[in-house]
Structure formats: structure tokens, C-alpha cells
Design a protein around this motif. Sequence first.
Motif, PDB file in Angstrom:
ATOM      1  N   GLY A 143       0.518  -1.423  -0.101  1.00  0.00           N
ATOM      2  CA  GLY A 143      -0.046  -0.124  -0.075  1.00  0.00           C
ATOM      3  C   GLY A 143       0.791   1.452  -0.124  1.00  0.00           C
ATOM      4  N   ARG A 144       1.914   1.526   0.723  1.00  0.00           N
ATOM      5  CA  ARG A 144       2.800   2.360   0.781  1.00  0.00           C
ATOM      6  C   ARG A 144       3.525   2.702  -0.452  1.00  0.00           C
ATOM      7  NH1 ARG A 144       8.163   2.650   1.667  1.00  0.00           N
ATOM      8  NH2 ARG A 144       9.244   4.247   2.588  1.00  0.00           N
ATOM      9  N   LYS A 145       3.823   1.555  -1.208  1.00  0.00           N
ATOM     10  CA  LYS A 145       4.611   1.781  -2.500  1.00  0.00           C
ATOM     11  C   LYS A 145       3.626   2.443  -3.572  1.00  0.00           C
ATOM     12  CE  LYS A 145       7.240  -0.515  -6.036  1.00  0.00           C
ATOM     13  NZ  LYS A 145       7.999  -1.803  -6.595  1.00  0.00           N
ATOM     14  N   LEU A 146       2.319   1.867  -3.563  1.00  0.00           N
ATOM     15  CA  LEU A 146       1.335   2.216  -4.477  1.00  0.00           C
ATOM     16  C   LEU A 146       0.828   3.637  -4.259  1.00  0.00           C
ATOM     17  CD1 LEU A 146      -0.905  -0.846  -4.810  1.00  0.00           C
ATOM     18  CD2 LEU A 146       0.949  -0.296  -6.371  1.00  0.00           C
ATOM     19  N   TYR A 147       0.744   4.065  -2.795  1.00  0.00           N
ATOM     20  CA  TYR A 147       0.363   5.461  -2.341  1.00  0.00           C
ATOM     21  C   TYR A 147       1.532   6.326  -2.977  1.00  0.00           C
ATOM     22  CZ  TYR A 147      -0.409   9.082   0.739  1.00  0.00           C
ATOM     23  OH  TYR A 147      -0.733  10.472   1.370  1.00  0.00           O
ATOM     24  N   LEU A 148       2.821   6.088  -2.805  1.00  0.00           N
ATOM     25  CA  LEU A 148       3.707   6.938  -3.255  1.00  0.00           C
ATOM     26  C   LEU A 148       3.676   7.044  -4.877  1.00  0.00           C
ATOM     27  CD1 LEU A 148       6.871   5.999  -0.868  1.00  0.00           C
ATOM     28  CD2 LEU A 148       5.492   8.084  -0.892  1.00  0.00           C
ATOM     29  N   GLN A 149       3.645   5.944  -5.363  1.00  0.00           N
ATOM     30  CA  GLN A 149       3.463   6.083  -6.822  1.00  0.00           C
ATOM     31  C   GLN A 149       2.435   6.858  -7.331  1.00  0.00           C
ATOM     32  OE1 GLN A 149       3.063   2.055  -8.668  1.00  0.00           O
ATOM     33  NE2 GLN A 149       5.416   1.511  -8.008  1.00  0.00           N
ATOM     34  N   ASP A 150       1.290   6.799  -6.715  1.00  0.00           N
ATOM     35  CA  ASP A 150      -0.029   7.470  -6.947  1.00  0.00           C
ATOM     36  C   ASP A 150       0.390   9.138  -6.851  1.00  0.00           C
ATOM     37  OD1 ASP A 150      -2.684   7.781  -7.852  1.00  0.00           O
ATOM     38  OD2 ASP A 150      -3.436   8.351  -5.799  1.00  0.00           O
ATOM     39  N   GLY A 169       2.922  10.512  -7.613  1.00  0.00           N
ATOM     40  CA  GLY A 169       4.034  10.780  -8.785  1.00  0.00           C
ATOM     41  C   GLY A 169       5.478  10.639  -8.269  1.00  0.00           C
ATOM     42  N   VAL A 170       5.664   9.945  -7.460  1.00  0.00           N
ATOM     43  CA  VAL A 170       7.466   9.795  -7.185  1.00  0.00           C
ATOM     44  C   VAL A 170       7.725   8.524  -7.605  1.00  0.00           C
ATOM     45  CG1 VAL A 170       8.965   9.496  -5.135  1.00  0.00           C
ATOM     46  CG2 VAL A 170       6.807  10.945  -4.630  1.00  0.00           C
ATOM     47  N   ALA A 171       8.409   8.848  -8.800  1.00  0.00           N
ATOM     48  CA  ALA A 171       8.801   7.620  -9.490  1.00  0.00           C
ATOM     49  C   ALA A 171      10.182   6.801  -8.888  1.00  0.00           C
ATOM     50  CB  ALA A 171       9.549   8.188 -11.015  1.00  0.00           C
ATOM     51  N   ALA A 172       9.844   5.555  -8.783  1.00  0.00           N
ATOM     52  CA  ALA A 172      11.136   4.791  -8.230  1.00  0.00           C
ATOM     53  C   ALA A 172      12.557   4.700  -8.523  1.00  0.00           C
ATOM     54  CB  ALA A 172      10.832   3.230  -8.049  1.00  0.00           C
ATOM     55  N   ASN A 173      12.663   5.555  -9.825  1.00  0.00           N
ATOM     56  CA  ASN A 173      13.985   5.686 -10.282  1.00  0.00           C
ATOM     57  C   ASN A 173      14.636   6.998 -10.083  1.00  0.00           C
ATOM     58  OD1 ASN A 173      12.315   6.847 -12.128  1.00  0.00           O
ATOM     59  ND2 ASN A 173      13.156   6.128 -13.861  1.00  0.00           N
ATOM     60  N   ASN A 174      13.727   7.960  -9.376  1.00  0.00           N
ATOM     61  CA  ASN A 174      14.267   9.389  -8.993  1.00  0.00           C
ATOM     62  C   ASN A 174      14.510   9.529  -7.703  1.00  0.00           C
ATOM     63  OD1 ASN A 174      13.665  10.126 -11.585  1.00  0.00           O
ATOM     64  ND2 ASN A 174      11.686  10.615 -11.204  1.00  0.00           N
ATOM     65  N   GLU A 175      15.445  10.544  -7.309  1.00  0.00           N
ATOM     66  CA  GLU A 175      15.707  10.911  -5.909  1.00  0.00           C
ATOM     67  C   GLU A 175      14.491  11.158  -5.135  1.00  0.00           C
ATOM     68  OE1 GLU A 175      18.418  11.681  -2.728  1.00  0.00           O
ATOM     69  OE2 GLU A 175      18.568  10.665  -4.875  1.00  0.00           O
ATOM     70  N   CYS A 176      14.569  10.423  -3.869  1.00  0.00           N
ATOM     71  CA  CYS A 176      13.518  10.498  -2.916  1.00  0.00           C
ATOM     72  C   CYS A 176      13.334  11.597  -2.299  1.00  0.00           C
ATOM     73  CB  CYS A 176      13.554   9.147  -1.949  1.00  0.00           C
ATOM     74  SG  CYS A 176      12.546   9.316  -0.743  1.00  0.00           S
ATOM     75  N   ASP A 177      12.021  12.255  -2.362  1.00  0.00           N
ATOM     76  CA  ASP A 177      11.879  13.477  -1.550  1.00  0.00           C
ATOM     77  C   ASP A 177      11.306  13.133  -0.404  1.00  0.00           C
ATOM     78  OD1 ASP A 177       9.609  16.358  -2.451  1.00  0.00           O
ATOM     79  OD2 ASP A 177      11.089  15.985  -0.624  1.00  0.00           O
ATOM     80  N   ARG A 178      12.233  13.722   0.809  1.00  0.00           N
ATOM     81  CA  ARG A 178      11.934  13.396   2.167  1.00  0.00           C
ATOM     82  C   ARG A 178      10.498  13.932   2.448  1.00  0.00           C
ATOM     83  NH1 ARG A 178      16.401  12.850   5.712  1.00  0.00           N
ATOM     84  NH2 ARG A 178      18.467  12.512   4.295  1.00  0.00           N
ATOM     85  N   GLN A 179      10.132  15.085   2.118  1.00  0.00           N
ATOM     86  CA  GLN A 179       8.962  15.777   2.040  1.00  0.00           C
ATOM     87  C   GLN A 179       7.856  14.856   2.144  1.00  0.00           C
ATOM     88  OE1 GLN A 179       8.599  18.018   4.749  1.00  0.00           O
ATOM     89  NE2 GLN A 179      10.849  18.057   4.823  1.00  0.00           N
ATOM     90  N   THR A 180       7.907  14.294   0.696  1.00  0.00           N
ATOM     91  CA  THR A 180       6.977  13.427  -0.026  1.00  0.00           C
ATOM     92  C   THR A 180       6.699  11.964   0.859  1.00  0.00           C
ATOM     93  OG1 THR A 180       7.471  14.062  -2.065  1.00  0.00           O
ATOM     94  CG2 THR A 180       6.267  12.201  -1.977  1.00  0.00           C
ATOM     95  N   LEU A 181       7.776  11.506   1.313  1.00  0.00           N
ATOM     96  CA  LEU A 181       8.007  10.572   2.287  1.00  0.00           C
ATOM     97  C   LEU A 181       7.141  10.641   3.576  1.00  0.00           C
ATOM     98  CD1 LEU A 181      11.205   8.635   1.798  1.00  0.00           C
ATOM     99  CD2 LEU A 181       9.038   7.907   1.028  1.00  0.00           C
ATOM    100  N   ALA A 182       7.113  11.906   4.150  1.00  0.00           N
ATOM    101  CA  ALA A 182       6.719  12.322   5.343  1.00  0.00           C
ATOM    102  C   ALA A 182       5.003  12.499   5.168  1.00  0.00           C
ATOM    103  CB  ALA A 182       7.398  13.905   5.724  1.00  0.00           C
ATOM    104  N   HIS A 183       4.681  12.539   4.044  1.00  0.00           N
ATOM    105  CA  HIS A 183       3.263  12.700   3.985  1.00  0.00           C
ATOM    106  C   HIS A 183       2.512  11.333   4.063  1.00  0.00           C
ATOM    107  CE1 HIS A 183       4.066  16.752   1.353  1.00  0.00           C
ATOM    108  NE2 HIS A 183       4.147  16.744   2.599  1.00  0.00           N
ATOM    109  N   ILE A 184       3.103  10.272   4.223  1.00  0.00           N
ATOM    110  CA  ILE A 184       2.327   8.955   4.494  1.00  0.00           C
ATOM    111  C   ILE A 184       1.508   9.210   5.678  1.00  0.00           C
ATOM    112  CG2 ILE A 184       2.768   6.717   4.859  1.00  0.00           C
ATOM    113  CD1 ILE A 184       5.241   6.638   3.354  1.00  0.00           C
TER     114      ILE A 184
END
Length: 539
Positions: free
Chosen positions: A134-141, A143-158
Amino acid sequence: MDTVFCPIDAYFADEISALLQPPPSAQAQAISLSHSLVQNYAYILPREVFNFFPFCKTQEYFDQLITTRGCTGLKVKQNGAHGKGVYADADFREGDLVLKDQMLAGSQHSANKIDCLVCSFCFRFIGTIEVQIGRKLYLQDLGVAANNECDRQTLAHIPKKTCQINSSDSEDDSYVKDPTSMEECASTSSKYGTPLPKEIVESLMTGELVLPYSKQFPLPSVISCLGGCREAFYCSQLCAEADWDLFHSLLCTGARSKSSDKEALLKFLQHANETNDIFLLAAKSTKSDLLLANFVDFLLQVVSFTILKYRKLKASYPEDQGKCTAGNCDLSLLSEAWKPVSMGYKIRWWECIALPDDVDSCDEAAFRMQIKELAFTSLQLLKAAIFDKECEPLFSLEIYGHIIGMFELNNLDLVVASPVEDYFLYIDDLPQSEKKEAERVTRPVLDALGDDYSICCQGTAFFPLQSCMNHSCHPNARAFKREEDRDGQATIVALRSISKGEEVTISYIDEDLPCEERQAMLADYGFRCRCQKCLEEEP
């Protein structure tokens, strides 16, 4: 290379030189007191006197390290030709476990944090199968592509409730009550798949939707960071406390962080992201393909570890409380805190990185200077974030460059197999009738995940014992994760029989390449291989 000037390097030249002094060679054994004598009478020797016996302390350090790893069949010895090496202290058969080594410091690749939720200390997968998916699909939704640099703020929105999952909360194996609603979402698999409805993704993260047979793959509950940040999660309270005590208390951006300036820490990390392209270019060598974030994480952990260990040592020696003054540290305490780092082979990073293919040799000096200048800028931001006056030598450009250089030359891939892959393989192996029923729910989920459903936890780390193993193009051991190895420890297994007294060797490169290509790749490590295989294949 001399246009970048760091005042700390000049002011603490002697202290920095002492910290960077490599462990003594075999000749250092010729000391007036034997190792056993120092051990027997250490309790009556002042700490300053005991520090005169570095070889004894070096050997003792590795002996203790081997004991803590439970690897009684190994011995680290000084080797005149290669510095130090790891030797078999017992016979090993092909396939035997030679070593499980815990990392000194390491990090998960930033982009991989989107795909895998793991313990920030031991790198075990945590939560539940449903949370992982669910977490992976949530982040994909998002628009955080798995092959790009992870945005700390985006991850914090879970959602926070995602991080309170206990994998044993639910009593039954029931799953979505209306599987037809899931079947309607099914599609042909692709790299990112066809998105599931938002409410289904959220129900996976919150535990409201339980996938069939997922209880066959229990994972540790998610434990939050002790400092309250939303960036570090753990598999147990033990891991959370260990990470806090060793590293994270100085690096946390939460309310209870011990960082001297959290805003400065965020600026340091932002600089790493903004200059990532340059450092990625520098890291594209034959040895590794590391993002700046990996170097930054390692640097932060090493400096934080040393500062926190220094403070603990100082507290344990009350007679030294008044010894440290502004601009003057207790070098004996700092050296002891630095000891695990001092054992690794080090060279300045901007001198040891391989020249990228698209940089002409005539531009090499300019390229290396650019890296050094970026490192100096980064260092100033690091100093603003976690500076400790008594540990000021750690914030020199020389120490900075040697720490990252050590990581560049000694890092090992960190890999932990995904339980999500195991789960879908389990479903695929079910008897036909049970498989058909289960896939009414799991097939749309698998299609939504796409081709990357089986991505494992990936990162890089420095392992103190594994890093002592020398290279051979015909090695007798290798890094290999067995089915039961489900954390971030380095696992070394025997490729063939190893006799007691024989050196344990691994390959730093692809040993199946032609001799000339192998030698070119090993040149980045600063040596020319003279193993039996190379000698036989040389023209």
C-alpha cells in the motif's frame, strides 16, 4: 588542489595526522611489553601509557570484534604485502558460513525507500505485506517515480496511522469482502502498472484490507523514531534505541533531536540533493554507482558516531572533565572514539574516485578540484548542523575527504530480499482452486505494482571485518545472502574448501572478465592484482 583552504586543517594538523595514522604494520609487534603483559597489567597502567601500544590495541580490537560476531573461525592479521587480511582459524567447507558482519555505517538508497519500508538500523522489512504494498502504491500515486531521488517531504506525507501497524493485530485471514470490485481493477502488468482505487490503497496501508495468506509472512511492527521525526522507523525498540544512541540523536529532525541546529541540518541535506548530479557523475566508476545521499549518510553517521562515543567516554573519565578547553580536545579520548573508523583503509575521496568516461584526461585536475570544492562547501554546512567544539578536528577537510574515500573504496552492496516477492510466489504455488480464489484479490494488486513488485531493499554499507578481506581474481569466498539472511548484515560464504591458516579472499570486481579489464578496474582501488589467476593470464 591547494586553492581550497580549511582553517581547521591548519590549526589541528597534528591531531588530524594522528587520527589518520593507519594501524601499525607487523613490525610494530616488536615492542617492549607483550600483548599478554599489557592485558594482564592494564588495570594498573594509566590510560596515556596504555595508548603507547597501538598494535596490541589494534589486534585486541579485531579479536573482540570477531568474538562479538560469533565467528570463532577467523583471525585478522597484519600482512606485509597487503596491510591486513582475514585468515581462517578453522577449516571451512564449500558453502559454509564464514562471516556475518554487522555494518559500522550504511544507508538505503534514497529511491529504494519508496519501494521498501525497512528498519533504519538493521534493514529488516517492517509492517505487514499490506503496508509494504500500500505504501509503495500510495507513493506512486503521488507521482514519485521509483527511479528518481526520494523526496523527504513526500515520504513524510504518508498517513501516521500507517506507522502504527502491528503485524499480528488481526485474528483471521479474511480479506476484501467483495472480490469482484478488485477483479474489475485487473490489467496487464507494466513497469508501474494500472493504479488501484485510492480507497483500496488506503485500506492496505491502514490494515483494513487483509490479503489472502499474508499472515504466512509476518513482519515486525513499525516502531517510530525516539526523536519524533517521520524519516526513521524501526523493527524493535532495541533497534530504535541503538540507532538513537549511536547516530540518530544528532541527525534527527524531530522535536527531541539533539542536533545543535535542525535548520542547518536540513540545509546540509538540501545541498546534497542540489549538487547530486555532480556527485553522481563522480561516483560513476567501475566500482559503484552511488548517489551523493549514500556518501552523505555515511559521513553523517561516522561523524555523529564519533562525537557521541567521545561524549560517553568523557563522561566515564570524570578526572578529565576539566581537560578540554576551547579549541583543545582530549586527543586520547577522541582517538578511542574514532578507533572503529581508524581501522579502515582511507585515502582522500577526490584523489581516489575514478575519472568518469566523459571527462578527458587533460581536465582531470579541474574535475578533482571541483569535487574538492563541493566537498568543502558541504563541510561548512555540516559544521553548522552538528558541530562539537571538543571534536573540532572531525570537521576538517582532510577528515571529511578520508571518511568518504574510505567508503568509496570499501563499501559493499546492502541487499535484503523482499517478503512481497515471497508472498506472490507463494500465491503462485498454491493448488489451482485456492490459487484461483486468492488471485481474485491479489491479481489486481500485482498488476498495479507492475514489473517492480519484487524489488529488494538496496543500499550500501561499510562492514569493519569484511572490509579487511583482500581481493583475489580466484577468490575462496564471496558475499552471498542465503534464504535465512533477512537483515542488512554482510554474509560471506565459502566458495570452496578453505584450510586453517589460509587467507580468506573475495573479489572486488567481476572475476570472469579478461585479465586486462580486471586490472583496469582494480586500478581504481590503487593496486595491481598479482594473484595466481592474473599471473597465469598475463601476456
